[in-house]
Design a protein around this motif. Sequence first.
Motif, PDB file in Angstrom:
ATOM      1  N   GLY B  33       0.776  -1.237   0.000  1.00  0.00           N
ATOM      2  CA  GLY B  33       0.000   0.000   0.000  1.00  0.00           C
ATOM      3  C   GLY B  33       0.804   1.281   0.000  1.00  0.00           C
ATOM      4  O   GLY B  33       0.243   2.366   0.143  1.00  0.00           O
ATOM      5  N   PHE B  34       2.107   1.194  -0.147  1.00  0.00           N
ATOM      6  CA  PHE B  34       2.903   2.421  -0.242  1.00  0.00           C
ATOM      7  C   PHE B  34       4.198   2.125  -0.976  1.00  0.00           C
ATOM      8  O   PHE B  34       4.574   0.960  -1.115  1.00  0.00           O
ATOM      9  CB  PHE B  34       3.217   2.995   1.144  1.00  0.00           C
ATOM     10  N   VAL B  35       4.868   3.193  -1.446  1.00  0.00           N
ATOM     11  CA  VAL B  35       6.169   3.060  -2.104  1.00  0.00           C
ATOM     12  C   VAL B  35       7.233   3.408  -1.071  1.00  0.00           C
ATOM     13  O   VAL B  35       7.149   4.440  -0.408  1.00  0.00           O
ATOM     14  CB  VAL B  35       6.285   4.029  -3.299  1.00  0.00           C
ATOM     15  N   GLN B  36       8.232   2.533  -0.921  1.00  0.00           N
ATOM     16  CA  GLN B  36       9.342   2.840  -0.021  1.00  0.00           C
ATOM     17  C   GLN B  36      10.437   3.476  -0.853  1.00  0.00           C
ATOM     18  O   GLN B  36      10.988   2.849  -1.758  1.00  0.00           O
ATOM     19  CB  GLN B  36       9.846   1.570   0.664  1.00  0.00           C
ATOM     20  N   VAL B  66       5.360   8.618  -8.450  1.00  0.00           N
ATOM     21  CA  VAL B  66       5.245   7.167  -8.601  1.00  0.00           C
ATOM     22  C   VAL B  66       4.058   6.658  -7.781  1.00  0.00           C
ATOM     23  O   VAL B  66       3.247   5.850  -8.253  1.00  0.00           O
ATOM     24  CB  VAL B  66       6.551   6.463  -8.190  1.00  0.00           C
ATOM     25  N   ALA B  67       3.947   7.159  -6.555  1.00  0.00           N
ATOM     26  CA  ALA B  67       2.830   6.741  -5.701  1.00  0.00           C
ATOM     27  C   ALA B  67       1.503   7.155  -6.323  1.00  0.00           C
ATOM     28  O   ALA B  67       0.524   6.387  -6.305  1.00  0.00           O
ATOM     29  CB  ALA B  67       2.983   7.348  -4.306  1.00  0.00           C
ATOM     30  N   ALA B  68       1.472   8.353  -6.894  1.00  0.00           N
ATOM     31  CA  ALA B  68       0.236   8.832  -7.513  1.00  0.00           C
ATOM     32  C   ALA B  68      -0.148   7.941  -8.691  1.00  0.00           C
ATOM     33  O   ALA B  68      -1.328   7.605  -8.873  1.00  0.00           O
ATOM     34  CB  ALA B  68       0.414  10.281  -7.976  1.00  0.00           C
ATOM     35  N   ALA B  69       0.843   7.530  -9.477  1.00  0.00           N
ATOM     36  CA  ALA B  69       0.544   6.688 -10.633  1.00  0.00           C
ATOM     37  C   ALA B  69      -0.015   5.337 -10.203  1.00  0.00           C
ATOM     38  O   ALA B  69      -0.902   4.784 -10.849  1.00  0.00           O
ATOM     39  CB  ALA B  69       1.812   6.499 -11.462  1.00  0.00           C
ATOM     40  N   ILE B  70       0.503   4.795  -9.108  1.00  0.00           N
ATOM     41  CA  ILE B  70       0.081   3.458  -8.674  1.00  0.00           C
ATOM     42  C   ILE B  70      -1.225   3.513  -7.896  1.00  0.00           C
ATOM     43  O   ILE B  70      -2.143   2.731  -8.133  1.00  0.00           O
ATOM     44  CB  ILE B  70       1.176   2.803  -7.812  1.00  0.00           C
TER      45      ILE B  70
END
Lengths: 397, 340
Positions: B33-36, B66-70
């Motif tokens: 649920g998140f990008v590290q 990147v988080a917004a895209a995913i």
Amino acid sequence: MTDSTVTAPPPKRETKSLIYDPKARSIFFQVLTLVGVVVAVMWIAHNVSSNLARTNTASGYGFLNGRSGFDVGQSLIAYSSDSTYGRAILVGLLNTLLIAVTGIITATIVGFIIGIGRLSKNWLIAKLCMVYVEIFRNIPPLLVIFFWYSGVLAVLPQPRDAIQGPLSTFLSNRGLTFPYPIWGDGASVIPIAFVIAVIGAIGFAVWQKKRQMATGKQLPTGWISAAIIIGLPLLAFLAVGAPLTFDYPVEGRFNLSGGGTIRPEFVALYLALSLYTAAFIAEIIRAGIKGVGKGQTEAAAALGLQPNKTTQLVVVPQAFRIIIPPLTSQYLNLTKNSSLGVAIGFPELFSTGSTSLNQTGQAVEMISIMLAIYLTISILTSLFMNWFNAKMALVER
Amino acid sequence: MKKTLLSAAIGAAVLGISSAASAATLDDVKAKGFVQCGVNTGLAGFAQPDASGAWKGFDVDYCRAVAAAIFGDADKVKYTPTTAQSRFTALQSGEVDILARNTTWTISRDTALGFNFRYVNYYDGQGFMVPKSLNVKSALELSGAAVCVQSGTTTELNLADYFRTNNLQYNPVVFEKLEEVNAAYQAGRCDVYTTDQSGLYATRLALSNPDEHVILPEIISKEPLAPAVRQGDDKWLDVVTWVGYALVQAEEFGITSANVDEMKNSTNPDIKRFLGTEADTKIGTDLGLTNEWAYNVVKGVGNYGEVFERNIGQGSPLKIARGLNALWSKGGLQFAPPVR
């Protein structure tokens, strides 16, 4: 009386089960432990190799022969960015040894003075030494290093306003710059003369000891040895026509150029580690001297020995036996603490090692190399000190 | 430009704390649920926590994109501050999913270290800063100077090569941490400070007397700063790369965070395809994302120009000019392959 010393034979065990055999049991548990250790090591090794393969990371020690590409500020041997990673590590190792050797010598001398001073009957000296010990023993070494480094940098002027000392030395925040000696032709006889002088001095001391044993007459051995060791090289130096010139530092646009320089990073690390470790050594010395029974001093006095002879011949030799083992761990501590030099940019082993690590990405290999080197230095130091300890130990007759 | 906790790195390498490092990083990221994101420990304009502790900066905005895209939510990022030395181990061990940390793309990092780079988010080059009082006009006058540099960087290597090639003497003063290099330069331990030009601007701003230092005109190296991912996961590389290109493409189309909703009604087929409004498009889903991915990126962080100006350009104290980082159509190098 004789009958009562006979003891009953141990009762025969009814069962032959190995479980009750203490020998078999101890072997069983030792084997179990060994298997456990081997399995753990294999598991770690497997994990490392599979993880390296999974992340497509190159591995192996071949990178040590590659061109390092980075420069090092202080080196005892010729080094440039064209040298290999292996040589960069060697440069770091030599710098670590330089700090260790100079630091150990200074720490021992300062520690002896402070330790004996703390036993002084002079109230002021004893208290000053106590304050020294309590201050340095209770501050982390990294802080002491930063204290000296910031202290050195904050106080000293820029090279353009360097303080000029005697003999063309200059002190600035780039370090102490001094005229660097350049030896001319024929200078190689001087170290040879020095070695001969040392051998001669040792021979003289042995002869003097024999003579004293035989005749009871004493000669001032220390003075005569010193005269030999200094005099012979000096004579050799004059005999080959004093082939010595100096490279004097001159003011350049940015720095003093030419001459030799002792960099502030070295000074800060050297002072910090020496003075920090000296506090511990002082306590070890004090404990060693205190550990010699009072009866020994009294017996020496009763035999008519003078106080300085009592210290020299009775107290110190016995104190040494107590002092040496803990002194060894202080020497090891100082050597290992030299890795803190990375914080102020002193290029010791850990510093050049971790730079190489980062430039190559060979983390496992570089860490294993650094581990092996520190381990080797420590084991060699321990072996030497154990040998020295065995020599000093009480020989029972 | 910079480093990590060596011990943590070794621990990670030896013990293989690596659940996140399996091949399908995109699936792992979606599952947790998140990008590290691995970022700098603190470089003004690129990655730095603000007064409230929220990470801000050019590299940080890339992670947010990147988080917004995913996820359609730019806030679904967790940050791992890394030093110049710890950054690579952090990525290798799977501690982070992307390394967006002003890291120069070089062949050895691409191969021996086991990383992949594709999209350059900032074209940089190494420069020198000196105090004005030294009256230096060119780097070629620097012979004999003491130079402060951070260890373990391409900067350190370029410095050695530049001085060697030009037959100049110098005295390296090398520190592991950026803060230590800054302090040594400020204290006058060295005459020259060298790092990437963007870093020089950021560092100068942090000095107590920024006006008394000049940045010399020479640029002695190419430093394409690019986000890095682990090798062997092409799908994740595609996502990370195309998010970068989406930022650039949005600027080229003139789509900004302010007008992106309006643009959704555009009849331009290129823009429709880009924003996922074309009928039966598969561009986003083929990437493993939704068809709104580019819309979400622009909505979340803006286009490349907005991100640049806000963090390091005219809208920031750094005031770095676009230069090489202008769009290709405006004389720069930022060029996105077609979204088609």
